[in-house]
Design an enzyme around this catalytic site. Structure first.
Site: not given
Ligand code: PGA
Length: 249
Positions: A9, A11, A94, A96, A166, A172, A212
Site C-alpha cells: 500500500n 499510500k 483502510h 486511514e 490491521e 506506521g 509495521s
Molecule cells: P505500515 O502500514 O506498514 O506503514 O504500518 C500498513 C498499512 O497501513 O496498510
C-alpha cells in the site's frame, strides 16, 4: 493450501517517475515466486504502473474508490475507471479512510459490493484502535466491521475478497502486533467467516496482517497458522525491503 499474498500500500507516495523507478526495481529483484504480489500506487500512477508491469506477475491494485458509477462526485474515482486503468484489486476500508475520511462500515459495504460487481477484488481492511484494544473490545469491533462490511455479499463472491487485519495502533508506528496477538485475531476472523458463511469458505479465505510489517518481523508473522500474507505500508516503498518481505513469505 492458501496462497500467500503480499500487497504494498503505497499510500500518498510516489509520483509518476518514482513509480516507474520502483516498479522496474521490483521487477528486476523478483524472480518467479509462489507468492501473489500486488502493488497499490496512487491513482495518478496507476496507468504508468500498469505499463511498467507488462510481462510481470505482479498485480495492480488501487487504494480506494467510490461506489457510484459516475456523476457529480468531485474528486472521486469509480470502479470502472480503476478497471480501465488496469487494476485487479482495490484496498477498501483502510483505517486511514475510516478515521481521516470518516468512512463507515455501511459505506465500505457499498464499495465492496460495487468493486465485486465490477470485477475488482477488494482487500477489505478491519482493525481496532489502541483504546479499543485497551478496553478489551477488539473482537467486538472487528466482528462488527466484518459483519457490516460483508453484509449481503453472497458466498460465491468470498473467493474474490481478501481480508486484511490491521490493528490501527500498529500502522506506521513501528509497534507491530506480536505474532500471537495477530494470530488470535486472524483465527477469530476465520471463525467468524465460518459462522457467516461456511467452513470451506472460511478455510479458503485469505487473511493478511498489516501494521509495521518489516523484513525482520515478516517471517514470524507469516508463519502463523491463520496469517496468509501481509499488507505492507512503509516497507513497500523501497524495493529491497518489499522484496525481502515477499521472500519471507
Ligand atoms: P505500515 O502500514 O506498514 O506503514 O504500518 C500498513 C498499512 O497501513 O496498510
Amino acid at each position: 493450501m492458501r496462497k500467500k499474498v503480499i500487497a504494498g500500500n503505497w499510500k500518498m507516495n510516489n509520483n509518476i517517475p518514482a513509480t516507474v523507478q520502483l516498479i522496474s526495481e521490483l521487477k528486476n529483484k523478483l524472480s518467479g515466486s509462489d507468492v501473489l504480489v500486488i502493488v497499490c500506487p496512487p491513482f495518478t500512477s496507476l496507468e504508468s504502473a500498469k505499463n511498467q508491469l507488462a510481462g510481470s506477475e505482479i498485480k495492480l491494485g488501487a487504494q480506494n474508490m467510490y461506489f457510484e458509477d459516475n456523476g457529480a462526485f468531485t474528486g472521486e474515482i469509480s470502479a470502472d475507471m480503476l478497471v480501465s486503468a488496469g487494476c485487479e484489486y482495490v484496498i477498501l476500508g483502510h483505517s486511514e479512510r475510516r478515521t481521516i475520511f470518516q468512512e463507515s462500515n455501511d459505506l465500505i459495504n457499498k464499495k465492496i459490493k460495487k468493486a465485486l460487481s465490477s470485477g475488482l477484488k477488494p482487500i477489505f481492511c478491519v482493525g481496532e484502535t489502541l483504546s479499543e484494544r485497551e478496553e478489551n473490545i477488539t473482537e467486538k469491533v472487528v466482528e462488527l466491521q466484518v459483519k457490516e462490511g460483508l453484509a449481503g455479499i453472497p458466498e460465491s463472491d468470498l473467493s474474490n475478497i481478501i481480508i486484511a487485519y490491521e490493528p490501527v495502533w500498529a500502522i506506521g508506528t513501528g509497534k507491530v502486533a506480536t505474532p500471537q496477538q495477530a494470530q488470535d485475531v486472524h483465527e477469530f476472523i476465520r471463525n467468524l467467516v465460518q459462522k457467516l458463511y461456511n467452513a470451506e469458505i472460511a478455510s479458503n479465505v485469505v487473511i493478511q496482517y498489516g501494521g509495521s510489517v518489516k523484513p525482520d518481523n515478516a517471517a514470524e508473522l507469516l508463519s502463523q497458522k491463520d496469517i496468509d500474507g501481509a499488507l505492507v505500508g512503509g516497507a513497500c516503498l523501497k524495493a529491497d525491503s518489499f522484496v525481502s518481505i515477499i521472500k519471507s513469505a
